[in-house]
Design a protein around this motif. Structure first.
Motif, PDB file in Angstrom:
ATOM      1  N   PRO A  75      14.711   2.090  -5.223  1.00  0.00           N
ATOM      2  CA  PRO A  75      13.444   1.734  -4.197  1.00  0.00           C
ATOM      3  C   PRO A  75      12.542   2.392  -4.884  1.00  0.00           C
ATOM      4  O   PRO A  75      12.329   3.600  -5.283  1.00  0.00           O
ATOM      5  CB  PRO A  75      13.800   2.428  -3.014  1.00  0.00           C
ATOM      6  CG  PRO A  75      15.099   3.147  -3.169  1.00  0.00           C
ATOM      7  CD  PRO A  75      15.863   2.705  -4.234  1.00  0.00           C
ATOM      8  N   ILE A  76      11.168   1.763  -4.980  1.00  0.00           N
ATOM      9  CA  ILE A  76      10.259   2.294  -5.354  1.00  0.00           C
ATOM     10  C   ILE A  76       9.221   2.736  -4.014  1.00  0.00           C
ATOM     11  O   ILE A  76       9.125   2.331  -3.148  1.00  0.00           O
ATOM     12  CB  ILE A  76       9.347   1.107  -6.071  1.00  0.00           C
ATOM     13  CG1 ILE A  76      10.002   0.521  -7.218  1.00  0.00           C
ATOM     14  CG2 ILE A  76       7.731   1.585  -6.422  1.00  0.00           C
ATOM     15  CD1 ILE A  76       9.157  -0.664  -7.699  1.00  0.00           C
ATOM     16  N   GLN A  77       8.623   3.962  -4.330  1.00  0.00           N
ATOM     17  CA  GLN A  77       8.072   4.694  -3.446  1.00  0.00           C
ATOM     18  C   GLN A  77       6.672   4.358  -3.311  1.00  0.00           C
ATOM     19  O   GLN A  77       5.587   4.740  -3.888  1.00  0.00           O
ATOM     20  CB  GLN A  77       8.079   6.396  -3.816  1.00  0.00           C
ATOM     21  CG  GLN A  77       9.221   6.919  -3.745  1.00  0.00           C
ATOM     22  CD  GLN A  77      10.138   6.532  -2.403  1.00  0.00           C
ATOM     23  OE1 GLN A  77       9.616   7.029  -1.577  1.00  0.00           O
ATOM     24  NE2 GLN A  77      11.469   6.286  -2.500  1.00  0.00           N
ATOM     25  N   TRP A  78       6.335   3.129  -2.442  1.00  0.00           N
ATOM     26  CA  TRP A  78       5.003   2.465  -2.383  1.00  0.00           C
ATOM     27  C   TRP A  78       4.064   3.411  -1.801  1.00  0.00           C
ATOM     28  O   TRP A  78       2.887   3.200  -1.816  1.00  0.00           O
ATOM     29  CB  TRP A  78       5.180   1.142  -1.858  1.00  0.00           C
ATOM     30  CG  TRP A  78       5.959   0.214  -2.491  1.00  0.00           C
ATOM     31  CD1 TRP A  78       7.258  -0.418  -2.307  1.00  0.00           C
ATOM     32  CD2 TRP A  78       5.482  -0.354  -3.762  1.00  0.00           C
ATOM     33  NE1 TRP A  78       7.512  -1.212  -3.341  1.00  0.00           N
ATOM     34  CE2 TRP A  78       6.594  -1.349  -4.367  1.00  0.00           C
ATOM     35  CE3 TRP A  78       4.066  -0.388  -4.420  1.00  0.00           C
ATOM     36  CZ2 TRP A  78       6.294  -1.812  -5.602  1.00  0.00           C
ATOM     37  CZ3 TRP A  78       4.195  -0.810  -5.777  1.00  0.00           C
ATOM     38  CH2 TRP A  78       5.190  -1.787  -6.150  1.00  0.00           C
ATOM     39  N   GLU A  79       4.332   4.330  -0.839  1.00  0.00           N
ATOM     40  CA  GLU A  79       3.439   5.351  -0.280  1.00  0.00           C
ATOM     41  C   GLU A  79       2.557   6.048  -1.577  1.00  0.00           C
ATOM     42  O   GLU A  79       1.331   6.113  -1.274  1.00  0.00           O
ATOM     43  CB  GLU A  79       4.165   6.325   0.424  1.00  0.00           C
ATOM     44  CG  GLU A  79       4.904   5.831   1.541  1.00  0.00           C
ATOM     45  CD  GLU A  79       6.211   5.446   1.325  1.00  0.00           C
ATOM     46  OE1 GLU A  79       6.996   5.333   0.070  1.00  0.00           O
ATOM     47  OE2 GLU A  79       7.081   4.917   2.061  1.00  0.00           O
ATOM     48  N   GLU A  80       3.078   6.239  -2.631  1.00  0.00           N
ATOM     49  CA  GLU A  80       2.430   6.935  -3.641  1.00  0.00           C
ATOM     50  C   GLU A  80       1.540   5.806  -4.358  1.00  0.00           C
ATOM     51  O   GLU A  80       0.377   6.237  -4.505  1.00  0.00           O
ATOM     52  CB  GLU A  80       3.572   7.279  -4.778  1.00  0.00           C
ATOM     53  CG  GLU A  80       2.775   7.966  -5.976  1.00  0.00           C
ATOM     54  CD  GLU A  80       3.565   8.322  -7.133  1.00  0.00           C
ATOM     55  OE1 GLU A  80       3.029   8.572  -8.207  1.00  0.00           O
ATOM     56  OE2 GLU A  80       4.776   8.633  -6.830  1.00  0.00           O
ATOM     57  N   PHE A  81       2.001   4.740  -4.558  1.00  0.00           N
ATOM     58  CA  PHE A  81       1.052   3.709  -4.976  1.00  0.00           C
ATOM     59  C   PHE A  81      -0.451   3.493  -4.072  1.00  0.00           C
ATOM     60  O   PHE A  81      -1.539   3.560  -4.620  1.00  0.00           O
ATOM     61  CB  PHE A  81       1.706   2.295  -5.017  1.00  0.00           C
ATOM     62  CG  PHE A  81       0.999   1.212  -5.320  1.00  0.00           C
ATOM     63  CD1 PHE A  81       0.710   0.934  -6.682  1.00  0.00           C
ATOM     64  CD2 PHE A  81       0.567   0.215  -4.365  1.00  0.00           C
ATOM     65  CE1 PHE A  81      -0.251  -0.246  -6.975  1.00  0.00           C
ATOM     66  CE2 PHE A  81      -0.443  -0.877  -4.796  1.00  0.00           C
ATOM     67  CZ  PHE A  81      -0.789  -1.057  -6.151  1.00  0.00           C
ATOM     68  N   TRP A  82      -0.157   3.313  -2.828  1.00  0.00           N
ATOM     69  CA  TRP A  82      -1.176   3.300  -2.175  1.00  0.00           C
ATOM     70  C   TRP A  82      -2.067   4.496  -1.978  1.00  0.00           C
ATOM     71  O   TRP A  82      -3.170   4.139  -1.832  1.00  0.00           O
ATOM     72  CB  TRP A  82      -0.624   2.732  -0.527  1.00  0.00           C
ATOM     73  CG  TRP A  82      -0.178   1.457  -0.676  1.00  0.00           C
ATOM     74  CD1 TRP A  82       1.182   1.062  -0.279  1.00  0.00           C
ATOM     75  CD2 TRP A  82      -0.735   0.035  -0.913  1.00  0.00           C
ATOM     76  NE1 TRP A  82       1.350  -0.367  -0.323  1.00  0.00           N
ATOM     77  CE2 TRP A  82       0.181  -0.895  -0.776  1.00  0.00           C
ATOM     78  CE3 TRP A  82      -2.095   0.009  -1.277  1.00  0.00           C
ATOM     79  CZ2 TRP A  82      -0.006  -2.356  -0.947  1.00  0.00           C
ATOM     80  CZ3 TRP A  82      -2.462  -1.660  -1.501  1.00  0.00           C
ATOM     81  CH2 TRP A  82      -1.303  -2.664  -1.343  1.00  0.00           C
ATOM     82  N   ARG A  83      -1.582   5.369  -2.007  1.00  0.00           N
ATOM     83  CA  ARG A  83      -2.112   6.788  -2.039  1.00  0.00           C
ATOM     84  C   ARG A  83      -3.147   6.898  -3.288  1.00  0.00           C
ATOM     85  O   ARG A  83      -4.314   7.166  -3.028  1.00  0.00           O
ATOM     86  CB  ARG A  83      -1.198   7.907  -1.933  1.00  0.00           C
ATOM     87  CG  ARG A  83      -2.173   9.477  -1.559  1.00  0.00           C
ATOM     88  CD  ARG A  83      -0.964  10.342  -1.431  1.00  0.00           C
ATOM     89  NE  ARG A  83      -0.324  10.660  -2.730  1.00  0.00           N
ATOM     90  CZ  ARG A  83       0.906  10.512  -2.844  1.00  0.00           C
ATOM     91  NH1 ARG A  83       1.532   9.875  -1.754  1.00  0.00           N
ATOM     92  NH2 ARG A  83       1.538  10.973  -3.922  1.00  0.00           N
ATOM     93  N   GLY A 121       1.754  -4.303  -9.081  1.00  0.00           N
ATOM     94  CA  GLY A 121       1.206  -4.457  -7.715  1.00  0.00           C
ATOM     95  C   GLY A 121       2.373  -4.367  -6.953  1.00  0.00           C
ATOM     96  O   GLY A 121       3.474  -4.503  -7.036  1.00  0.00           O
ATOM     97  N   PRO A 122       1.977  -4.435  -5.477  1.00  0.00           N
ATOM     98  CA  PRO A 122       2.878  -4.333  -4.421  1.00  0.00           C
ATOM     99  C   PRO A 122       3.936  -5.442  -4.233  1.00  0.00           C
ATOM    100  O   PRO A 122       3.743  -6.526  -5.056  1.00  0.00           O
ATOM    101  CB  PRO A 122       2.122  -4.359  -3.245  1.00  0.00           C
ATOM    102  CG  PRO A 122       0.816  -5.190  -3.517  1.00  0.00           C
ATOM    103  CD  PRO A 122       0.539  -4.729  -4.751  1.00  0.00           C
ATOM    104  N   PRO A 123       5.238  -5.422  -3.749  1.00  0.00           N
ATOM    105  CA  PRO A 123       5.827  -6.490  -3.511  1.00  0.00           C
ATOM    106  C   PRO A 123       5.392  -7.853  -3.164  1.00  0.00           C
ATOM    107  O   PRO A 123       4.209  -7.782  -2.425  1.00  0.00           O
ATOM    108  CB  PRO A 123       7.125  -6.112  -2.349  1.00  0.00           C
ATOM    109  CG  PRO A 123       6.798  -4.482  -2.599  1.00  0.00           C
ATOM    110  CD  PRO A 123       5.547  -4.232  -2.979  1.00  0.00           C
TER     111      PRO A 123
END
Length: 341
Positions: free
Chosen positions: A287-295, A225-227
């Motif tokens: 750093p984790i690319q959270w843009e991919e997660f949310w997409r 999950g997100p930070p």
């Protein structure tokens, strides 16, 4: 004191009665809430028949149903390889594993049903795209090594997340998780053993393992999950004793456990910023690319549409089984009623 009622306007009496009723209801609710909070503080289990706040019930239903959906949808990436497993032994192992995942979904749907939602309602929410499932299952399994990565990494991450759920404040969920975690531990070992065989094999097998590892590493880190700073539900679920460990802490535990395993396998971790921090005693990732997660969460991952479409087709083609089971149940109930009558 009786004459006051005689002389009072009927509308006023009704209004005052309603106000007293609302006041009593609020006072009763406050007492129930205080008792619930105390039970949570005492680390007691809340059972299905117990009073619970509506928000607690709603949160549990969302989490448990999404967990169940994840187990069922999670059968698809590996099920894709059952007919292509390289040996009879591997086929038997994979069949057993996929069957376990289906069983986990059934345990969890049963736990969610104790909160007042039917299984049909939960499945409708999944098939209509109103309910979520774990983002990790929207990635493809391109080679046999992906099956090993799912067992080793995905199920390994699941264990990190799910073992604390065995102490969840809601009894039916906690008890379901005890058996699930025992079976997931075997899945993780199976995946690691498969990856070890590939890494000790030919150059082509080693390359296959490395390529699969490269594809799964970052999506698995996103699984938690997100930070914590961006997590909408974590604070409240932890206060209620549903969740025990935060997203960031779970991700750190996974890193500390998995990096040495990858090194033992001889795999290169696809993170140029990965380092061991001597002061904290922990591995630190880039750093984790959270843009991919949310997409992916929002439905635009590599396999989102494929996964849901497959589940819809299976649901439609299985309609006759559900209808037959219902007809049989009604017939049995009728026969029992006649026997008793």
């Amino acid at each position: 004191m009786y004459t006051q009622a005689i002389d009072t306007d009927p509308q006023f009496v009704a209004t005052q009665g309603a106000m007293r009723s609302v006041g009593a209801t609020h006072a009763s609710h406050d007492r129930l809430l205080a008792s619930f909070d105390q039970r949570i503080a005492n680390d007691e289990k809340i059972e299905a028949q117990d009073w619970m706040p509506a928000a607690y019930r709603k949160t549990l239903l969302r989490q448990i149903s999404q967990h169940a959906h994840s187990e069922v949808v999670g059968m698809l990436p590996e099920g894709n390889w059952i007919t292509r497993a390289p040996s009879l032994r591997r086929k038997a192992i994979l069949l057993a594993k996929v069957q376990d995942e289906g069983g986990h979904g059934l345990y969890l749907y049963s736990a969610a049903e104790t909160l007042g939602s039917s299984r049909a309602e939960m499945l409708d929410a999944l098939l209509e795209g109103r309910a979520k499932y774990s983002s990790i299952f929207n990635y493809p399994t391109l080679t046999w090594a992906d099956v090993g990565c799912i067992g080793w990494l995905v199920d390994g991450a699941a264990i990190m997340n799910q073992v604390p759920l065995c102490r969840c404040s809601y009894g039916p969920y906690a008890r379901a998780m005890i058996r699930i975690c025992k079976e997931e531990s075997f899945h993780q070992r199976q995946g690691f053993e498969l990856m070890l065989a590939l890494c000790q094999g030919s150059e082509g097998q080693k390359q296959m393992a490395q390529e699969a590892f490269n594809r799964w590493w970052w999506p698995v880190l996103m699984m938690f999950g997100p930070p914590d700073a961006d997590s909408v539900h974590s604070t409240q679920t932890m206060q209620w004793g549903i969740k025990r460990i935060s997203n960031d802490d779970l991700r750190q535990q996974f890193l500390d456990a998995t990096v040495p395993q990858a090194q033992l396998l001889g795999l290169s971790i696809p993170d140029s910023d990965l380092r061991y921090d001597d002061s904290s005693g922990h591995w630190q990732c880039g750093p984790i690319q959270w843009e991919e997660f949310w997409r992916v969460v929002q439905g635009d991952g590599p396999c989102n549409r494929e996964r849901l479409n497959t589940r819809r087709i299976a649901h439609e083609e299985g309609a006759w089984v559900r209808e037959a089971a219902q007809a049989y149940a009604l017939k049995q109930a009728g026969q029992q009623a006649q026997a008793l009558g």
